[in-house]
Design a protein around this motif. Structure first.
Motif, short mmCIF file in Angstrom:
data_model
loop_
_atom_site.label_atom_id
_atom_site.label_comp_id
_atom_site.label_asym_id
_atom_site.label_seq_id
_atom_site.Cartn_x
_atom_site.Cartn_y
_atom_site.Cartn_z
N LEU A 109 0.83 -1.21 0.00
CA LEU A 109 0.00 0.00 0.00
C LEU A 109 0.87 1.26 0.00
CD1 LEU A 109 -2.79 -1.05 2.53
CD2 LEU A 109 -2.93 -0.96 0.03
N ILE A 110 1.98 1.23 0.71
CA ILE A 110 2.90 2.38 0.73
C ILE A 110 3.43 2.64 -0.67
CG2 ILE A 110 5.16 3.16 1.56
CD1 ILE A 110 4.48 1.58 4.18
N GLN A 111 3.78 1.57 -1.39
CA GLN A 111 4.27 1.75 -2.76
C GLN A 111 3.18 2.30 -3.67
OE1 GLN A 111 6.86 -1.75 -4.09
NE2 GLN A 111 6.14 -2.42 -2.08
N ALA A 112 1.93 1.89 -3.44
CA ALA A 112 0.82 2.44 -4.23
C ALA A 112 0.72 3.94 -4.02
CB ALA A 112 -0.48 1.74 -3.84
N ALA A 113 0.89 4.39 -2.79
CA ALA A 113 0.85 5.83 -2.50
C ALA A 113 1.97 6.57 -3.22
CB ALA A 113 0.93 6.05 -0.99
N ILE A 114 3.16 5.99 -3.25
CA ILE A 114 4.29 6.61 -3.95
C ILE A 114 4.02 6.70 -5.45
CG2 ILE A 114 6.72 6.30 -4.58
CD1 ILE A 114 7.15 5.05 -1.80
N ILE A 115 3.49 5.63 -6.02
CA ILE A 115 3.22 5.59 -7.45
C ILE A 115 2.15 6.59 -7.86
CG2 ILE A 115 2.33 4.12 -9.31
CD1 ILE A 115 3.55 1.74 -7.63
N LEU A 116 1.07 6.66 -7.06
CA LEU A 116 -0.07 7.51 -7.40
C LEU A 116 0.09 8.96 -6.93
CD1 LEU A 116 -2.92 4.96 -6.57
CD2 LEU A 116 -2.00 5.55 -8.83
#
Length: 425
Positions: free
Chosen positions: A312-319
Motif C-alpha cells: 500500500l505504501i508503494q501504491a501511494a508513492i506511485i499515485l
C-alpha cells in the motif's frame, strides 16, 4: 560412562560454556557483525554515488541498473552451494575466504575505467559478501545457546542496517574529501581487515559435527523446493524483498532527486532516514512476531500483514498520494523489513535439519528477482528521455507500478491458495 557424565563433560570443555559470555560476544558476534555491516554498505552505496558514476562514465539508466544489480546476481548464484560449504567447513573459514573476493572486487571497481570493469568488480563484491548473513546465523547456532538466537540474529540484522546508514549521508560527506574511486579503495582495505578479523579472532569450534553427504544435502534442497507451502509463501516474500532491495539499494536516491526535486545533500539525508527506519524495522518487527506468537499469532501472519502494508505504501508513492516524501519513505524503510520475518515463519514449517536450506532457498529466489528488478527498473526508466541529467517521473511511475503489480499478485496468490487449502475436499 553415563549420558549425564558425557553431557557435563561436554559443558565443561566446550568453549561455548567455559568462556565468559562477554568474551564469546566479542570474539564471535562483533567480527561477523562487521562483515554484514560491509555487505549492506556495498549493497546500498550506489544510491548515493550514482550521479558520479553516471557523469564520469556516461551511463544511462539501463547501464546503472545492470551495474548495481550484478551484486544480486552473483550473491544469488552462490546461495545453495554456500549452505553446504558452511556445514562442511564452518562459517569462520568460509566467510574469511569469500571476503577476499569482495576486497578484490572493490579494488577492481575503484580502478576500472570502463563499464565492463565496474561490472566485474560489482559481481566479485556480491560473490564475496554472499556468506555474510548466513555465516553469521550459522556461527550463532554453534556458539550461542538456542534461547539467544532470535536476539543475536536481530542484532546482526541491525548491524546491516548501520551499514545502510553509513552508505547514505556519511558517504556523501566522505565524497567531499575523496571521489568514489578513493571510497572503494578504502572499502577494499576495510574488507581485508574484516576478513583477517574473522579468521584470526573467531574461535574454531572443535565439537562433534554431523555431516550429510552432498547427495543427501541436494535431496534436502529438492524437498524444500517441492513443498507446496514453500510455494505459497515464497512468491510474496520474494517479490516484496526484491522490491525493497532494488528500490532502497539504488532507485530511491534518483527518485528523491528527480521526482521529489530534492538537492543531492537533502536526498542523502532522506536515504539516511530510510536506513534508520530499516534498522528499527528489523528490531521491532522481529520482536513483535516473537511476542505475538505467545498469543497464537504466527510469525508468517505478522510478515504478510507487514508486506501488505508495504504494498500500500508503494501504491501511494506511485499515485502521488504523498504529504511528505520523508514520511512516506520512512514508512517504506520500516515496513519493507517485514519479509525477513517470513524466513522464520517458513522455517517453522520444515524439520530443523532443513532450516538452512529453507533460508538459502528463499534467499536464492529473492536475490535473483532483485537482480532482474534493479536492472529492469532502470530499463523501464530509460524508455523516457533524460533531460538535464534527470530521469522522467513517468519512468519511475511505470517501473514502480510493475513492481507493485507483481507484489499485489503474489499477495493475492498467498490469500487464495490459503483459502483453497482450507476448503480442499
Amino acid at each position: 560412562m553415563s549420558h549425564r557424565f558425557i553431557a557435563n563433560y561436554t559443558r565443561m570443555t566446550d568453549p561455548k560454556f567455559t568462556e565468559p559470555r562477554l568474551a564469546i560476544t566479542l570474539r564471535v558476534f562483533l567480527p561477523f557483525a562487521c562483515g554484514y555491516f560491509l555487505s549492506y554498505l556495498y549493497r546500498t552505496v550506489n544510491a548515493v554515488i550514482s550521479p558520479d558514476l553516471v557523469s564520469d562514465l556516461s551511463l544511462d539508466a539501463t547501464d546503472l541498473g545492470l551495474l548495481t544489480s550484478m551484486y544480486f546476481l552473483t550473491f544469488a548464484a552462490f546461495q545453495l552451494p554456500l549452505g553446504m560449504l558452511l556445514d562442511r567447513f564452518g562459517p569462520r573459514r568460509v566467510e574469511a575466504v569469500l571476503l577476499l573476493f569482495a576486497a578484490a572486487g572493490a579494488a577492481c571497481f575503484a580502478l576500472s575505467a570502463r563499464l565492463e570493469g565496474l561490472i566485474v568488480g560489482r559481481a566479485l563484491i556480491g560473490f564475496g559478501v554472499s556468506a555474510c548473513l548466513m555465516a553469521s546465523f550459522k556461527a550463532f547456532v554453534v556458539w550461542f545457546p538456542p534461547q539467544r538466537w532470535p536476539a543475536v540474529n536481530g542484532w546482526v540484522m541491525a548491524a546491516g542496517g548501520l551499514g545502510a546508514l553509513t552508505a547514505t549521508a556519511p558517504v556523501e560527506l566522505a565524497l567531499g574529501f575523496t571521489d568514489w574511486r578513493g571510497l572503494f579503495l578504502g572499502l577494499s582495505l576495510a574488507t581485508l581487515a574484516v576478513a583477517a578479523l574473522i579468521f584470526l579472532v573467531v574461535p574454531e569450534h572443535t565439537g562433534p559435527v554431523q555431516r550429510e553427504s552432498f547427495r543427501a544435502q541436494w535431496r534436502g534442497v529438492g524437498e524444500v523446493f517441492a513443498n507446496r507451502y514453500f510455494w505459497r509463501v515464497a512468491p510474496i516474500t520474494t517479490f516484496s524483498q526484491a522490491a525493497y532491495l532494488s528500490i532502497q539499494g539504488l532507485w530511491a536516491g534518483p527518485w528523491l532527486r528527480d521526482v521529489a526535486g530534492l538537492e543531492r545533500a537533502v536526498a542523502a539525508n532522506h536515504l539516511l532516514a530510510i536506513a534508520a527506519a530499516m534498522v528499527a524495522g528489523y528490531l521491532i518487527m522481529g520482536n513483535l512476531a516473537y511476542r505475538l506468537a505467545r498469543f497464537g499469532i504466527q510469525p508468517i501472519t505478522v510478515a504478510v500483514t507487514g508486506m501488505a502494508i508495504f504494498v500500500l505504501i508503494q501504491a501511494a508513492i506511485i499515485l502521488g498520494f504523498i504529504v511528505s516524501p520523508l514520511v512516506i519513505w520512512i514508512a517504506f524503510g520500516f515496513f519493507g523489513t517485514s519479509g525477513i520475518v517470513a524466513y522464520a515463519g517458513l522455517s517453522q514449517a520444515f524439520p530443523t535439519h532443513l532450516a538452512g536450506r529453507v533460508n538459502t532457498g528463499i534467499n536464492l529466489l529473492v536475490f535473483v528477482v532483485a537482480f532482474a528488478g534493479q536492472w529492469g527498473i532502470g530499463a523501464i526508466i530509460n524508455l523516457w528521455s533524460v533531460e538535464a541529467g534527470s530521469y522522467h517521473p513517468s519512468g519511475f511511475q511505470a517501473a514502480f507500478g510493475l513492481v507493485f503489480m507483481l507484489q499485489a499478485g503474489a499477495l493475492a496468490w498467498y490469500l487464495l491458495s490459503g483459502y483453497l487449502a482450507r476448503h480442499r475436499p
